[in-house]
Structure formats: structure tokens, C-alpha cells
Scaffold this motif. Structure first.
Motif, PDB file in Angstrom:
ATOM      1  N   ASP A  99      41.190  39.985  39.014  1.00  0.00           N
ATOM      2  CA  ASP A  99      40.555  40.988  39.877  1.00  0.00           C
ATOM      3  C   ASP A  99      41.003  40.824  41.320  1.00  0.00           C
ATOM      4  O   ASP A  99      41.287  41.808  42.008  1.00  0.00           O
ATOM      5  CB  ASP A  99      39.038  40.889  39.770  1.00  0.00           C
ATOM      6  CG  ASP A  99      38.524  41.270  38.388  1.00  0.00           C
ATOM      7  OD1 ASP A  99      39.076  42.212  37.793  1.00  0.00           O
ATOM      8  OD2 ASP A  99      37.586  40.607  37.909  1.00  0.00           O
ATOM      9  N   GLU A 100      41.057  39.586  41.798  1.00  0.00           N
ATOM     10  CA  GLU A 100      41.505  39.355  43.173  1.00  0.00           C
ATOM     11  C   GLU A 100      42.942  39.812  43.346  1.00  0.00           C
ATOM     12  O   GLU A 100      43.268  40.521  44.305  1.00  0.00           O
ATOM     13  CB  GLU A 100      41.380  37.864  43.506  1.00  0.00           C
ATOM     14  CG  GLU A 100      41.685  37.505  44.959  1.00  0.00           C
ATOM     15  CD  GLU A 100      43.157  37.299  45.243  1.00  0.00           C
ATOM     16  OE1 GLU A 100      43.594  37.566  46.391  1.00  0.00           O
ATOM     17  OE2 GLU A 100      43.901  36.893  44.321  1.00  0.00           O
ATOM     18  N   TRP A 101      43.809  39.415  42.429  1.00  0.00           N
ATOM     19  CA  TRP A 101      45.213  39.790  42.544  1.00  0.00           C
ATOM     20  C   TRP A 101      45.392  41.295  42.344  1.00  0.00           C
ATOM     21  O   TRP A 101      46.293  41.906  42.929  1.00  0.00           O
ATOM     22  CB  TRP A 101      46.065  39.008  41.552  1.00  0.00           C
ATOM     23  CG  TRP A 101      47.513  39.367  41.661  1.00  0.00           C
ATOM     24  CD1 TRP A 101      48.292  39.995  40.736  1.00  0.00           C
ATOM     25  CD2 TRP A 101      48.360  39.136  42.790  1.00  0.00           C
ATOM     26  NE1 TRP A 101      49.560  40.180  41.209  1.00  0.00           N
ATOM     27  CE2 TRP A 101      49.635  39.658  42.467  1.00  0.00           C
ATOM     28  CE3 TRP A 101      48.163  38.540  44.036  1.00  0.00           C
ATOM     29  CZ2 TRP A 101      50.715  39.595  43.353  1.00  0.00           C
ATOM     30  CZ3 TRP A 101      49.237  38.486  44.922  1.00  0.00           C
ATOM     31  CH2 TRP A 101      50.489  39.013  44.579  1.00  0.00           C
ATOM     32  N   GLY A 102      44.530  41.903  41.553  1.00  0.00           N
ATOM     33  CA  GLY A 102      44.613  43.343  41.359  1.00  0.00           C
ATOM     34  C   GLY A 102      44.441  44.113  42.649  1.00  0.00           C
ATOM     35  O   GLY A 102      45.032  45.192  42.824  1.00  0.00           O
ATOM     36  N   VAL A 103      43.649  43.580  43.570  1.00  0.00           N
ATOM     37  CA  VAL A 103      43.473  44.218  44.881  1.00  0.00           C
ATOM     38  C   VAL A 103      44.538  43.747  45.855  1.00  0.00           C
ATOM     39  O   VAL A 103      45.270  44.544  46.444  1.00  0.00           O
ATOM     40  CB  VAL A 103      42.061  43.932  45.440  1.00  0.00           C
ATOM     41  CG1 VAL A 103      41.920  44.481  46.855  1.00  0.00           C
ATOM     42  CG2 VAL A 103      40.992  44.533  44.534  1.00  0.00           C
ATOM     43  N   ARG A 104      44.659  42.439  46.040  1.00  0.00           N
ATOM     44  CA  ARG A 104      45.597  41.922  47.050  1.00  0.00           C
ATOM     45  C   ARG A 104      47.046  42.240  46.688  1.00  0.00           C
ATOM     46  O   ARG A 104      47.856  42.567  47.556  1.00  0.00           O
ATOM     47  CB  ARG A 104      45.394  40.419  47.232  1.00  0.00           C
ATOM     48  CG  ARG A 104      46.308  39.800  48.295  1.00  0.00           C
ATOM     49  CD  ARG A 104      45.861  38.398  48.665  1.00  0.00           C
ATOM     50  NE  ARG A 104      45.746  37.520  47.529  1.00  0.00           N
ATOM     51  CZ  ARG A 104      46.683  36.657  47.124  1.00  0.00           C
ATOM     52  NH1 ARG A 104      47.818  36.565  47.797  1.00  0.00           N
ATOM     53  NH2 ARG A 104      46.485  35.881  46.074  1.00  0.00           N
ATOM     54  N   GLY A 105      47.387  42.134  45.400  1.00  0.00           N
ATOM     55  CA  GLY A 105      48.748  42.435  44.985  1.00  0.00           C
ATOM     56  C   GLY A 105      49.131  43.867  45.278  1.00  0.00           C
ATOM     57  O   GLY A 105      50.274  44.155  45.669  1.00  0.00           O
ATOM     58  N   ARG A 106      48.187  44.784  45.113  1.00  0.00           N
ATOM     59  CA  ARG A 106      48.453  46.189  45.441  1.00  0.00           C
ATOM     60  C   ARG A 106      48.725  46.368  46.922  1.00  0.00           C
ATOM     61  O   ARG A 106      49.608  47.141  47.313  1.00  0.00           O
ATOM     62  CB  ARG A 106      47.254  47.060  45.050  1.00  0.00           C
ATOM     63  CG  ARG A 106      47.134  47.383  43.566  1.00  0.00           C
ATOM     64  CD  ARG A 106      45.992  48.367  43.361  1.00  0.00           C
ATOM     65  NE  ARG A 106      46.235  49.606  44.118  1.00  0.00           N
ATOM     66  CZ  ARG A 106      45.264  50.421  44.547  1.00  0.00           C
ATOM     67  NH1 ARG A 106      43.990  50.111  44.324  1.00  0.00           N
ATOM     68  NH2 ARG A 106      45.560  51.517  45.211  1.00  0.00           N
ATOM     69  N   VAL A 107      47.964  45.657  47.767  1.00  0.00           N
ATOM     70  CA  VAL A 107      48.150  45.788  49.216  1.00  0.00           C
ATOM     71  C   VAL A 107      49.520  45.244  49.612  1.00  0.00           C
ATOM     72  O   VAL A 107      50.253  45.880  50.384  1.00  0.00           O
ATOM     73  CB  VAL A 107      47.029  45.050  49.977  1.00  0.00           C
ATOM     74  CG1 VAL A 107      47.240  45.192  51.487  1.00  0.00           C
ATOM     75  CG2 VAL A 107      45.661  45.592  49.583  1.00  0.00           C
ATOM     76  N   LEU A 108      49.882  44.085  49.085  1.00  0.00           N
ATOM     77  CA  LEU A 108      51.189  43.513  49.404  1.00  0.00           C
ATOM     78  C   LEU A 108      52.314  44.462  49.008  1.00  0.00           C
ATOM     79  O   LEU A 108      53.258  44.682  49.778  1.00  0.00           O
ATOM     80  CB  LEU A 108      51.358  42.171  48.681  1.00  0.00           C
ATOM     81  CG  LEU A 108      50.504  40.999  49.185  1.00  0.00           C
ATOM     82  CD1 LEU A 108      50.605  39.822  48.218  1.00  0.00           C
ATOM     83  CD2 LEU A 108      50.931  40.576  50.583  1.00  0.00           C
ATOM     84  N   ALA A 109      52.213  45.029  47.816  1.00  0.00           N
ATOM     85  CA  ALA A 109      53.261  45.930  47.339  1.00  0.00           C
ATOM     86  C   ALA A 109      53.331  47.204  48.179  1.00  0.00           C
ATOM     87  O   ALA A 109      54.414  47.680  48.528  1.00  0.00           O
ATOM     88  CB  ALA A 109      53.025  46.275  45.869  1.00  0.00           C
ATOM     89  N   ALA A 110      52.163  47.750  48.518  1.00  0.00           N
ATOM     90  CA  ALA A 110      52.135  49.015  49.270  1.00  0.00           C
ATOM     91  C   ALA A 110      52.694  48.848  50.675  1.00  0.00           C
ATOM     92  O   ALA A 110      53.295  49.782  51.226  1.00  0.00           O
ATOM     93  CB  ALA A 110      50.708  49.551  49.326  1.00  0.00           C
TER      94      ALA A 110
END
Length: 480
Positions: A99-110
Motif C-alpha cells: 500500500d505504501e509503495w502503491g502511493v509513493r511509487g506512483r508519485v516517483l514515476a509521475a
């Protein structure tokens, strides 16, 4: 800081230096108040699951820090360099790595950022929505996946806006004090409880404040770093709430006309005296007490972009030393890293053994504990040690040290004592993985909740401290 270091001999022209961060600065805010009906059951004794409304607005705030040479290059060019993005959000805690990576990973990629360029910190309110998609099947849990998606959307939008609007500015640092936090390790009749201990040594009362202003002196925001568990509101309260952070933010924002970024400090053993209540007024009172400490620290600073200089002597009935504002610069160095330390695990009991050990407690509380243990093992624990990441940033004259766990306050007192001339922001509950307590040896010895709940062996806090000290020393003196 509010206490200034000076040469042993003071001379005309000497200054009371204000630690600062000089860079391109952008700030943006989003409302992340969850929908009514979302699962917000964070306490074992709660006989309800769905939130019935909101106490205060819950917010997410992004701060973009672009090195002084880069402002004006635009976000696309800037992210290729040393830009840093700090995001703070009213949130409980991550229960699963996914869940944490699902949010933070999206921000990093975007944003096209590397892992060391972004921090996403939760305030740790215990009155927020459950941040665990695995609870989708539970009452109110059907709203969690959508909320996590909207949380990622809000973080991306705020970060993009902060980067796009970044313009030359500064963060000037001051230290205040608040008596809100107390030690919450209480022994009664031989049992270790979690609650105010009036016999304990005073808790760390440091409030580290960063005043964010534009080059013209306009206030853009305030950073507040304080260590105190937001556990005022508990199972009796059925509203989502930022807890004391909400009233603090309202007070400071009203006085400054600008947003507030709250960073939860190393608060593993710290909480308010009065807690575990459904009385919203208590949470607001706590927030106002902290807010007034923040405003006092802000008022201890001179005008933006200045520091006091010993300008001369005026002969009166007594010879008067004239300290007057003078323009100041500096604080341009921006650097950072993400580096993990290996921490040892205890011999973990199986879930069946845990269930048997908790057979005599309330069924709702037992299920809450088992759920947390089950989620902790998912994606984090797969060997005798774990890699615990630490984000260390140098922001001009200040340093940020952030990690995903819940360290005891000794982490921040140790770092600040080791580097007394440097404002050091210490943030628990930042990024992931590793959403675990890091208690002191004393906590293990007394059988504290934090010690038997964590999968980490005693001594992990010591290793984290040594690791953080090394990272800070390297940032402040790269040649060493």
C-alpha cells in the motif's frame, strides 16, 4: 536557531546567524478528507467500523526545494538535478508494504524522481482512515482502495504544482518548546502500560520550526517538526480527524496566512497526558497549545532574509550595544541520499502462537493485533535481518533525517546533541518499508508494548542512531 553561537569575544560587525535554506521554493496543498463511511477502526475496543464524518479537514501538503542554480529551469529540467520534494499528509500508518509503495511509487514515476528525492510522511493520527487495501472485505473497507488511489492522485498533483511554482525563497529555522508531549511508559502493579507516567523524566519538548518565505518576504508556509503521538482521540470518537495537528495547523495558518507542513518526530514513547478520549475539545486544546509554541518560535526570528548585527554603540545613560537587522545570505547547499541499515529480527512467533497467547483478551482487540502482525509479515520480513532505509537531506544549514519506523525520542536528542549548531528535522513514519517501533533497551527490559510488538531485536535503535550520525556527518562534511 533561537539560541545563537557567538565567538568568545564579541566585536562590532558580529552577527547572530540564522540557519537557513536558500533555494527555489514551491508549496501546494490538497484536501484528502476521506468519504463518510470509510473504515476507520484503529483501536481494538472500538465496536464500530465506519467513520460518521470529519472533525477537521485532513490535508496533504507538498514542498518543492529546487537548488538555487535551478529555479526557472522548470520542473522537467529541475528533477534531473538535486531537487527534493517533501510531502506531509494527515494519515494513520501503513500496514502493508504494497500500500505504501502503491502511493509513493506512483508519485516517483509521475515526477521522474529517484527514491532519494522524495519523502512522504504521515502525521500518525490514530483517528484517520485505515490505510490497508487488504481490509477491503471488512465493514467500510470497500472504500479503502479508492481512497488510496485518490491519495496518490493528490500527492502527484500537489507535488507537480509545488515544482511548477517554485521561485527563489528561503526557509529560516528556529527552535521552540512545547510541553504537550510526555513519557507514556507507565508501570502499574508490575504491568507495563501505555499511558502518562508522571514520575518519568521530562519528555523532549523541542519544536523545530521552519519559516518559508519568498525572496520578497511573503510567507509561503511553515514547517513544524514535533514528537508526540496523536492519540488524543480513540475508540469513543467516530469522526476522522488529524487529532491535535488540525487545531495547531488552523491556528498557525490563520496567523501566517500560509499552509503548514507537520512532520511527526521520534515519538515512540511520547504522547499527550490526556488521551484515549472521544472529546474533540481535548484534541483542539492540545493543538492550540502546540500552535502557540510554533508562533512563539516564529516570532523569535528577525525579518525574513535578515539577521542581527552588532552595528555600533550609542552613548546614553549607559553605553548601548545596537543589534540591528542586516541582510543575510547563505544556505544554498542541497544534497541527500537514501541508505539502509541492517537490523536484526527477533525469533518471531507464528500467527497461531500469537492467537493462543492472546486468547484471554477481548476478541475485537485480539483480531486487531493479529491483523497487524499478519500485515507486517507481508512483503517485509523474509529473513533473519531487514533493511531499514534512512533518508538524509542537507537543505542548506539544516538537515532532514527521515525513516519509516517509530523510533523513540532518543534518536532526535542524540542527533541534535551530536550536531548542536545544525537544525535537524527528525521524521518518523516516512516512506517505507519498516513500519515498526525502535525502542530503547529499557523498554525491552520492562516489557513495554513497543518492545514486544516490534519484530526488531534490542539494539536496533542504537544501530539506527549510529547510521544516521554517519549520514549527517557526511552531508555536513562531504570531504571526510
Amino acid at each position: 536557531m533561537t539560541s545563537h553561537s557567538m565567538p568568545s569575544t564579541t566585536r562590532l560587525g558580529d552577527r547572530l546567524a540564522v540557519p537557513r535554506t536558500s533555494a527555489g521554493i514551491g508549496v501546494a496543498v490538497r484536501d484528502i478528507t476521506p468519504p463518510v463511511g470509510i473504515r476507520a477502526k484503529n483501536w481494538g475496543p472500538a465496536d464500530w467500523a465506519r467513520a460518521e464524518g470529519a472533525h477537521h479537514e485532513m490535508t496533504l501538503t507538498a514542498l518543492a526545494i529546487v537548488p538555487a542554480a535551478d529555479p526557472g529551469a522548470g520542473p522537467t529540467e529541475a528533477v534531473a538535478g538535486r531537487v527534493r520534494v517533501m510531502i506531509t499528509a494527515d494519515g494513520t500508518w501503513w500496514r502493508r508494504v504494497a500500500d505504501e509503495w502503491g502511493v509513493r511509487g506512483r508519485v516517483l514515476a509521475a515526477l521522474g524522481l529517484e527514491a532519494d528525492q522524495l519523502t512522504l510522511s504521515l502525521s500518525h493520527t490514530h483517528a484517520g482512515p485505515v490505510l490497508c487495501a487488504a481490509d477491503e472485505h471488512l465493514d467500510g473497507g470497500e472504500l479503502i482502495p479508492g481512497y488510496l488511489e485518490s491519495l496518490g492522485d493528490a500527492a502527484i498533483a500537489a507535488a507537480k504544482q509545488a515544482l511548477a511554482t517554485a521561485a527563489p525563497g528561503r526557509i529560516e529555522w528556529a527552535r521552540g518548546r512545547s510541553a504537550l508531549a510526555v513519557n507514556r511508559e507507565l508501570d502499574v502493579d508490575g504491568r507495563a502500560l501505555v499511558g502518562y507516567n508522571p514520575q518519568a523524566e521530562p519528555a523532549d519538548d523541542t519544536v523545530l520550526v521552519g519559516r518559508i518565505t519568498s525572496r520578497a518576504g511573503e510567507t509561503l508556509g511553515t514547517i513544524v517538526n514535533y514528537a508526540c503521538h496523536p492519540t488524543t482521540l480513540s475508540w469513543q470518537n467516530r469522526l476522522v480527524s488529524p487529532d491535535y495537528v488540525g487545531a495547531m495547523r488552523q491556528l498557525v495558518s490563520a496567523a501566517t496566512g500560509a499552509p503548514v507542513l507537520f512532520l511527526q518526530g521520534a515519538s515512540g514513547e511520547l504522547s499527550p497526558r490526556q488521551q484515549y478520549t472521544g472529546d474533540l475539545d481535548v484534541a483542539d486544546r492540545h493543538g492550540r497549545s502546540l500552535g502557540h509554541a510554533v508562533l512563539a518560535a516564529l516570532d523569535s526570528l528577525p525579518a525574513p532574509g535578515t539577521e542581527l548585527e552588532l552595528a555600533g554603540v550609542v552613548e546614553s545613560g549607559a553605553p548601548l550595544a545596537m543589534w540591528e537587522p542586516a541582510q543575510a545570505a547563505g544556505g544554498e547547499a542541497i544534497a541527500g541520499c537514501c541508505d539502509a541499515v541492517d537490523l536484526e529480527l527477533v525469533d518471531l512467533p507464528t500467527l497461531a502462537e500469537l492467537e493462543a497467547g492472546w486468547a484471554d483478551i477481548d476478541p475485537r482487540s485480539r483480531e486487531e493485533r493479529l491483523g497487524r502482525a499478519r500485515n507486517l509479515r507481508d512483503g517485509y520480513i523474509d529473513g533473519p535481518t531487514v533493511r531499514h532505509p534512512v533518508w538524509a537531506w542537507r537543505l542548506g544549514d539544516a538537515v532532514v533525517v527521515a525513516h519509516p519506523g517509530e523510533a523513540y525520542s532518543r534518536l532526535q536528542t542524540t542527533l541534535r546533541a551530536r550536531f548542536p549548531g545544525t537544525p535537524i528535522v527528525v521524521a518518523n513514519l516516512t516512506n517505507g518499508p519498516g513500519f515498526v517501533y525502535l525502542p530503547t533497551q529499557e523498554a525491552y527490559d520492562r516489557g513495554a508494548y513497543q518492545a514486544w510488538q516490534t519484530p526488531l531485536r534490542a539494539g536496533s535503535l542504537d544501530r539506527l542512531e549510529a547510521h544516521a550520525i554517519r549520514l549527517v556527518a557526511e552531508l555536513l562534511d562531504p570531504a571526510q
